[in-house]
Design a protein around this motif. Structure first.
Motif, PDB file in Angstrom:
ATOM      1  N   LEU A 109     -11.580  22.831 -29.905  1.00 55.84           N
ATOM      2  CA  LEU A 109     -11.002  24.180 -29.835  1.00 55.84           C
ATOM      3  C   LEU A 109      -9.599  24.130 -29.240  1.00 55.84           C
ATOM      4  N   GLN A 110      -9.412  23.318 -28.194  1.00 51.05           N
ATOM      5  CA  GLN A 110      -8.084  23.204 -27.588  1.00 51.05           C
ATOM      6  C   GLN A 110      -7.093  22.589 -28.569  1.00 51.05           C
ATOM      7  N   ARG A 111      -7.539  21.590 -29.335  1.00 49.22           N
ATOM      8  CA  ARG A 111      -6.659  20.988 -30.349  1.00 49.22           C
ATOM      9  C   ARG A 111      -6.309  22.016 -31.428  1.00 49.22           C
ATOM     10  N   MET A 112      -7.275  22.869 -31.752  1.00 53.40           N
ATOM     11  CA  MET A 112      -7.040  23.920 -32.741  1.00 53.40           C
ATOM     12  C   MET A 112      -5.986  24.904 -32.226  1.00 53.40           C
ATOM     13  N   VAL A 113      -6.115  25.319 -30.974  1.00 50.22           N
ATOM     14  CA  VAL A 113      -5.136  26.220 -30.355  1.00 50.22           C
ATOM     15  C   VAL A 113      -3.756  25.575 -30.371  1.00 50.22           C
ATOM     16  N   ASP A 114      -3.685  24.309 -29.973  1.00 50.91           N
ATOM     17  CA  ASP A 114      -2.405  23.604 -29.941  1.00 50.91           C
ATOM     18  C   ASP A 114      -1.799  23.486 -31.340  1.00 50.91           C
ATOM     19  N   ALA A 115      -2.637  23.212 -32.334  1.00 48.97           N
ATOM     20  CA  ALA A 115      -2.150  23.103 -33.715  1.00 48.97           C
ATOM     21  C   ALA A 115      -1.587  24.437 -34.199  1.00 48.97           C
ATOM     22  N   ILE A 116      -2.265  25.515 -33.888  1.00 46.57           N
ATOM     23  CA  ILE A 116      -1.780  26.842 -34.296  1.00 46.57           C
ATOM     24  C   ILE A 116      -0.443  27.141 -33.631  1.00 46.57           C
ATOM     25  N   LYS A 117      -0.297  26.792 -32.374  1.00 45.48           N
ATOM     26  CA  LYS A 117       0.978  26.998 -31.678  1.00 45.48           C
ATOM     27  C   LYS A 117       2.112  26.236 -32.357  1.00 45.48           C
ATOM     28  N   ARG A 118       1.793  25.058 -32.906  1.00 47.88           N
ATOM     29  CA  ARG A 118       2.795  24.228 -33.595  1.00 47.88           C
ATOM     30  C   ARG A 118       3.002  24.662 -35.032  1.00 47.88           C
ATOM     31  N   GLY A 119       2.149  25.544 -35.533  1.00 52.50           N
ATOM     32  CA  GLY A 119       2.241  25.971 -36.923  1.00 52.50           C
ATOM     33  C   GLY A 119       1.514  25.044 -37.879  1.00 52.50           C
ATOM     34  N   ALA A 120       0.724  24.125 -37.361  1.00 52.09           N
ATOM     35  CA  ALA A 120      -0.032  23.180 -38.185  1.00 52.09           C
ATOM     36  C   ALA A 120      -1.405  23.791 -38.479  1.00 52.09           C
ATOM     37  N   ILE A 121      -1.428  24.711 -39.434  1.00 50.71           N
ATOM     38  CA  ILE A 121      -2.629  25.528 -39.662  1.00 50.71           C
ATOM     39  C   ILE A 121      -3.371  25.192 -40.950  1.00 50.71           C
ATOM     40  N   GLU A 122      -2.908  24.196 -41.681  1.00 51.60           N
ATOM     41  CA  GLU A 122      -3.488  23.929 -42.999  1.00 51.60           C
ATOM     42  C   GLU A 122      -4.952  23.488 -42.965  1.00 51.60           C
ATOM     43  N   ALA A 123      -5.452  23.009 -41.828  1.00 49.52           N
ATOM     44  CA  ALA A 123      -6.848  22.564 -41.741  1.00 49.52           C
ATOM     45  C   ALA A 123      -7.819  23.707 -41.449  1.00 49.52           C
ATOM     46  N   PHE A 124      -7.304  24.920 -41.260  1.00 45.00           N
ATOM     47  CA  PHE A 124      -8.135  26.053 -40.853  1.00 45.00           C
ATOM     48  C   PHE A 124      -8.123  27.148 -41.915  1.00 45.00           C
ATOM     49  N   ILE A 125      -9.149  27.987 -41.878  1.00 40.96           N
ATOM     50  CA  ILE A 125      -9.194  29.134 -42.789  1.00 40.96           C
ATOM     51  C   ILE A 125      -8.873  30.387 -41.980  1.00 40.96           C
ATOM     52  N   PRO A 126      -7.767  31.059 -42.283  1.00 43.20           N
ATOM     53  CA  PRO A 126      -7.462  32.309 -41.587  1.00 43.20           C
ATOM     54  C   PRO A 126      -8.125  33.494 -42.293  1.00 43.20           C
ATOM     55  N   PHE A 127      -8.645  34.418 -41.491  1.00 41.29           N
ATOM     56  CA  PHE A 127      -9.242  35.648 -42.006  1.00 41.29           C
ATOM     57  C   PHE A 127      -8.545  36.840 -41.363  1.00 41.29           C
ATOM     58  N   ASP A 128      -8.380  37.905 -42.140  1.00 45.39           N
ATOM     59  CA  ASP A 128      -7.810  39.137 -41.582  1.00 45.39           C
ATOM     60  C   ASP A 128      -8.915  39.910 -40.843  1.00 45.39           C
ATOM     61  N   ARG A 129      -8.584  41.065 -40.334  1.00 52.79           N
ATOM     62  CA  ARG A 129      -9.529  41.851 -39.534  1.00 52.79           C
ATOM     63  C   ARG A 129     -10.686  42.425 -40.354  1.00 52.79           C
ATOM     64  N   GLN A 130     -10.618  42.310 -41.676  1.00 53.81           N
ATOM     65  CA  GLN A 130     -11.709  42.769 -42.535  1.00 53.81           C
ATOM     66  C   GLN A 130     -12.573  41.598 -43.019  1.00 53.81           C
ATOM     67  N   GLY A 131     -12.236  40.373 -42.618  1.00 56.18           N
ATOM     68  CA  GLY A 131     -13.021  39.209 -43.027  1.00 56.18           C
ATOM     69  C   GLY A 131     -12.609  38.612 -44.349  1.00 56.18           C
ATOM     70  N   HIS A 132     -11.409  38.955 -44.823  1.00 56.79           N
ATOM     71  CA  HIS A 132     -10.888  38.387 -46.071  1.00 56.79           C
ATOM     72  C   HIS A 132      -9.977  37.198 -45.735  1.00 56.79           C
ATOM     73  N   PRO A 133     -10.077  36.127 -46.512  1.00 54.83           N
ATOM     74  CA  PRO A 133      -9.171  34.996 -46.286  1.00 54.83           C
ATOM     75  C   PRO A 133      -7.714  35.421 -46.500  1.00 54.83           C
ATOM     76  N   VAL A 134      -6.832  34.821 -45.725  1.00 59.48           N
ATOM     77  CA  VAL A 134      -5.414  35.147 -45.783  1.00 59.48           C
ATOM     78  C   VAL A 134      -4.664  33.913 -46.288  1.00 59.48           C
ATOM     79  N   ARG A 135      -3.741  34.139 -47.212  1.00 60.36           N
ATOM     80  CA  ARG A 135      -2.839  33.063 -47.653  1.00 60.36           C
ATOM     81  C   ARG A 135      -1.550  33.175 -46.860  1.00 60.36           C
ATOM     82  N   LEU A 136      -1.196  32.085 -46.208  1.00 58.93           N
ATOM     83  CA  LEU A 136       0.040  32.082 -45.420  1.00 58.93           C
ATOM     84  C   LEU A 136       1.041  31.166 -46.091  1.00 58.93           C
TER      85      LEU A 136
END
Length: 137
Positions: A109-136
């Motif tokens: 989880l800490q590595r995930m937080v650190d990766a998000i801070k760096r903008g290295a988000i490709e290994a994760f699935i982002p969801f909006d507040r309605q539970g839909h996947p988001v394309r960034l």
């Protein structure tokens, strides 16, 4: 499997041959202090900004019946003025029919937080507040 909703993620995690632990990082978006006027204008139109991790949690798929349950729990821990706009999800696989524990999830989880801070988000699935996947990007 194609993940087209948060419920698809839960379903896929429950179908895995080894027990899973899901990792979630809730993020807000803010404008950096050194933003240019053009960046400020885009931000005011709802575009751009920097992802800022606000809180994180881990759950087994069995502990989480739905996206609505995750949102309800997150509301209990959201600090005033720091509302989240997306939640990033990842999964950890267990071994020998044992799901990873919350203690096992701390470092990932800490590595995930650190990766998000760096903008290295490709290994994760982002969801909006309605539970839909988001394309960034």
């Amino acid at each position: 499997m194609d993940i087209s909703s948060f419920d698809d993620l839960l379903h896929a995690a429950r179908l895995q041959p080894e027990p899973q632990r899901l990792l979630f990082v809730f993020v807000g978006v803010e404008l950096p202090d050194d933003a240019t006027p053009a960046q400020r204008a885009r931000f005011e139109q709802g575009q751009g900004g920097a992802l800022v991790p606000l809180m994180c949690v881990d759950k087994t798929p069995q502990e989480l019946p739905s996206f609505a349950a995750l949102v309800t729990e997150a509301q209990q821990f959201t600090a005033p003025g720091h509302d989240w706009v997306m939640v990033f999800a990842a999964a950890m696989s267990g071994t020998l029919n044992q799901a990873p524990t919350s203690a096992d999830a701390e470092a990932p989880l800490q590595r995930m937080v650190d990766a998000i801070k760096r903008g290295a988000i490709e290994a994760f699935i982002p969801f909006d507040r309605q539970g839909h996947p988001v394309r960034l990007g």
